[in-house]
Design an enzyme around this catalytic site. Structure first.
Site, PDB file in Angstrom:
ATOM      1  N   LYS A 190       4.455   6.989   3.140  1.00 52.53           N
ATOM      2  CA  LYS A 190       3.662   7.493   2.004  1.00 52.53           C
ATOM      3  C   LYS A 190       2.351   6.709   1.974  1.00 52.53           C
ATOM      4  O   LYS A 190       2.301   5.566   1.539  1.00 52.53           O
ATOM      5  CB  LYS A 190       4.476   7.289   0.716  1.00 52.53           C
ATOM      6  CG  LYS A 190       3.722   7.128  -0.571  1.00 52.53           C
ATOM      7  CD  LYS A 190       2.982   8.348  -1.057  1.00 52.53           C
ATOM      8  CE  LYS A 190       2.234   7.998  -2.336  1.00 52.53           C
ATOM      9  NZ  LYS A 190       0.824   7.637  -2.092  1.00 52.53           N
ATOM     10  N   GLU A 266       4.563  -6.763  -0.046  1.00 51.22           N
ATOM     11  CA  GLU A 266       3.387  -7.603   0.208  1.00 51.22           C
ATOM     12  C   GLU A 266       2.389  -7.260  -0.882  1.00 51.22           C
ATOM     13  O   GLU A 266       1.861  -6.149  -0.917  1.00 51.22           O
ATOM     14  CB  GLU A 266       2.839  -7.312   1.618  1.00 51.22           C
ATOM     15  CG  GLU A 266       1.979  -8.444   2.159  1.00 51.22           C
ATOM     16  CD  GLU A 266       0.535  -8.334   1.756  1.00 51.22           C
ATOM     17  OE1 GLU A 266       0.210  -8.653   0.580  1.00 51.22           O
ATOM     18  OE2 GLU A 266      -0.270  -7.940   2.611  1.00 51.22           O
ATOM     19  N   CYS A 301      -6.279  -8.216   1.615  1.00 52.94           N
ATOM     20  CA  CYS A 301      -5.245  -8.921   0.837  1.00 52.94           C
ATOM     21  C   CYS A 301      -5.357 -10.434   1.005  1.00 52.94           C
ATOM     22  O   CYS A 301      -5.055 -11.172   0.077  1.00 52.94           O
ATOM     23  CB  CYS A 301      -3.849  -8.419   1.177  1.00 52.94           C
ATOM     24  SG  CYS A 301      -3.437  -8.556   2.914  1.00 52.94           S
ATOM     25  N   GLU A 400      -6.058 -10.964  -9.101  1.00 61.22           N
ATOM     26  CA  GLU A 400      -6.642 -10.439  -7.865  1.00 61.22           C
ATOM     27  C   GLU A 400      -7.648  -9.336  -8.224  1.00 61.22           C
ATOM     28  O   GLU A 400      -7.328  -8.417  -8.962  1.00 61.22           O
ATOM     29  CB  GLU A 400      -5.545  -9.845  -6.977  1.00 61.22           C
ATOM     30  CG  GLU A 400      -6.093  -9.353  -5.657  1.00 61.22           C
ATOM     31  CD  GLU A 400      -5.025  -8.756  -4.739  1.00 61.22           C
ATOM     32  OE1 GLU A 400      -4.199  -7.967  -5.227  1.00 61.22           O
ATOM     33  OE2 GLU A 400      -5.040  -9.080  -3.543  1.00 61.22           O
TER      34      GLU A 400
END
Ligand code: ADP
Length: 496
Positions: A190, A266, A301, A400
């Site tokens: 996906k 993650e 990331c 973040e």
């Protein structure tokens, strides 16, 4: 591949992009939940549409993955056979690398220079790595009593669902698809709503390479519809995910509410890049610190998004960094001259700007950038932004951003540096700059993160694991360790 010319890129960028479909059981199908309009971040214009998979479509994709797994056409193929197919897929990725890179840039806004290296280039290498690995991984014989033979088999887990994000879809996708397929699993992928196109092309190439129908299925659509249905499936054995913390939490809930599928997450980071006054080359460190946060407009990331600098060199270092960052050309990501491309979507851009205004309200000082730019293009662009005076209680220190915004915080000594570095809910990546060997090793031991870069930032290789601790997630992509996620251990206990 030879460096492409600008006219090669422009020619491919002028092509119309056909509507994306779902790939279920080797057939390309429309989605029962309609379509998603894909806007290009380069100019905000409609690029194409992709299919939106309903819960029913997802169930059919999972059923097709299960049926192909049970049939054994892939799962019981000798590893050397799977290896040959995955090498063919890597060949096809390389053959189509410019087309893949340009398509990806039009879809998600990464600058073409980086896309060429980090997307098809990296994905092909990842498929080759696991193709080569899989016929070299052995089972074990346990050291039991003499009248027993205990064999420890490694088996594929069955049906793997992979939900992946919009930054580096091919690279991150390959980190999950390649080891899952190499180990003999069937998968349902996906992709993110705003970065499906290269993964749909990858699936097409996989069919061409000889991955049997039903082994590699792709369902596109909104996270809360398509992704949720996949994560709630009673017949997915393992879920692998890269994306945001809130979605990661939901996936664990879905697993608890459904079949307790194993989830590997993650979830990004707020990675500290720690510069001591005794760094071997402060000018080089400043340049690298700018790259660590501003490449791909900060949508990485492992970005070094918190810069911690020893007080005695703070001002000098920040001005060197700002000079480097100011020189980075923000522009059309399809231009070979561009160093910082577009932000992936308007939602993302507005979120970035919200972080800047909150940082100012909380007492941070903008020393570079802070604004949207190139508004006349209709695309989503942001200036590289440096905010100093950021304290541990500030939002910019804790959350973040996933955008081109660097938070700078001074420290007085090593113990304060370590305390600040670890003052985070995240633990994905980090960097340390020092010429003191003992200090470097102390920091490597002390920082809680999946990787500590020393006197560099961001280098990696297929042979090393990538994953986080704390709220950055669990499990590892890359390296032979990744195979642990896609295999189960089974013991055969044999009385002799
Ligand atoms: P971001 O905020 O960076 O877009 P997300 O975590 O929302 O990160 O998205 C990463 C991936 O997770 C995308 O493929 C997205 O469609 C998917 N996703 C988002 N919400 C859900 C959900 N509730 N269930 C399953 N997948 C989801």
């Amino acid at each position: 591949m030879a460096t492409p010319t600008q006219s090669d890129i422009d020619r491919l960028a002028a092509l119309a992009v056909p509507a994306g479909k779902l790939l279920i059981d080797g057939k390309w199908l429309a989605g029962e939940a309609g379509e998603t309009v894909v806007l290009s971040p380069i100019n905000g214009q409609k690029l194409t549409t992709t299919a939106a998979a309903s819960a029913g479509d997802v169930a059919r994709a999972v059923a097709s993955a299960r049926a192909s797994f049970e049939a054994g056409i892939w799962s019981r193929m000798p590893p050397a056979g799977r290896k040959a197919v995955l090498h063919r897929l890597a060949d096809l990725i390389e053959k189509n690398s410019l087309e893949l890179a340009v398509l990806g840039v039009r879809d998600n806004g990464t600058d073409i220079g980086m896309a060429l290296k980090a997307e098809p280039g990296s994905a092909a290498g990842t498929f080759r790595y696991y193709a080569e690995a899989i016929d070299k991984v052995y089972g074990q014989i346990a050291p039991t009593a003499d009248n027993i033979l205990a064999l420890i088999h490694r088996e594929p887990v069955g049906v793997v669902a992979a939900i992946v994000p919009w930054n580096f879809p091919l690279m991150v996708g390959a980190w999950k698809i390649a080891p899952a397929l190499a180990a003999g699993n069937s998968i349902v992928l996906k992709p993110a709503e705003t970065a499906c196109l290269t993964l749909l092309k990858l699936a097409d190439l996989a069919l061409e390479a000889g991955v049997p129908p039903g082994v590699f299925n792709v369902v596109t659509g909104p996270g809360r519809v398509t992704g949720e249905a996949l994560a709630l499936s009673m017949d997915v054995d393992v879920m692998v995910f890269t994306g945001s913390g809130p979605t990661g939490r939901r996936l664990l809930e879905y697993a608890a509410r459904s079949n307790l599928k194993r989830c590997y997450l993650e979830l990004g980071g707020k990675s500290p890049n720690v510069v001591f006054a005794d760094a071997p080359d402060l000018a080089a460190a400043a340049k690298a610190a700018a790259m660590a946060i501003f490449r791909n407009a900060g949508q990485v990331c492992v970005a070094g998004s918190r810069l911690l600098v020893e007080t005695s060199v703070h001002d000098e270092f920040v001005s060197m960094l700002a000079v480097s960052a100011e020189k980075m050309l923000v522009g059309n990501p399809l231009s070979l001259a561009t160093q910082i491309g577009a932000v992936n979507s308007d939602v993302q851009l507005q979120g970035n700007l919200g972080f800047v205004s909150d940082a100012v309200k909380e007492g941070g000082e903008i020393v570079l950038g802070g604004k949207r730019t190139l508004l006349e293009t209709g695309g989503y662009y942001m200036q590289p932004t440096v905010v100093t005076g950021v304290r541990p209680d500030h939002r910019l220190f804790r959350e973040e951003v996933f955008g081109p915004i660097l938070a700078v915080t001074p420290f007085r000594d090593e113990s304060e540096a370590l305390r600040l570095a670890n003052s985070s809910d995240f633990g994905l990546a980090s960097g340390v700059w020092t010429s003191n060997l003992s200090r470097a090793h102390r920091m490597v031991r002390g920082i809680r993160a999946g990787v500590v870069h020393v006197n560099t930032y961001g280098g990696s290789d297929n042979s090393v694991p990538l994953g986080g601790v704390k709220q950055s997630g669990n499990g590892h992509d890359k390296s032979l360790h990744a195979l642990d996620k896609y295999t189960d251990l089974k013991t055969a206990w044999i009385q002799l």
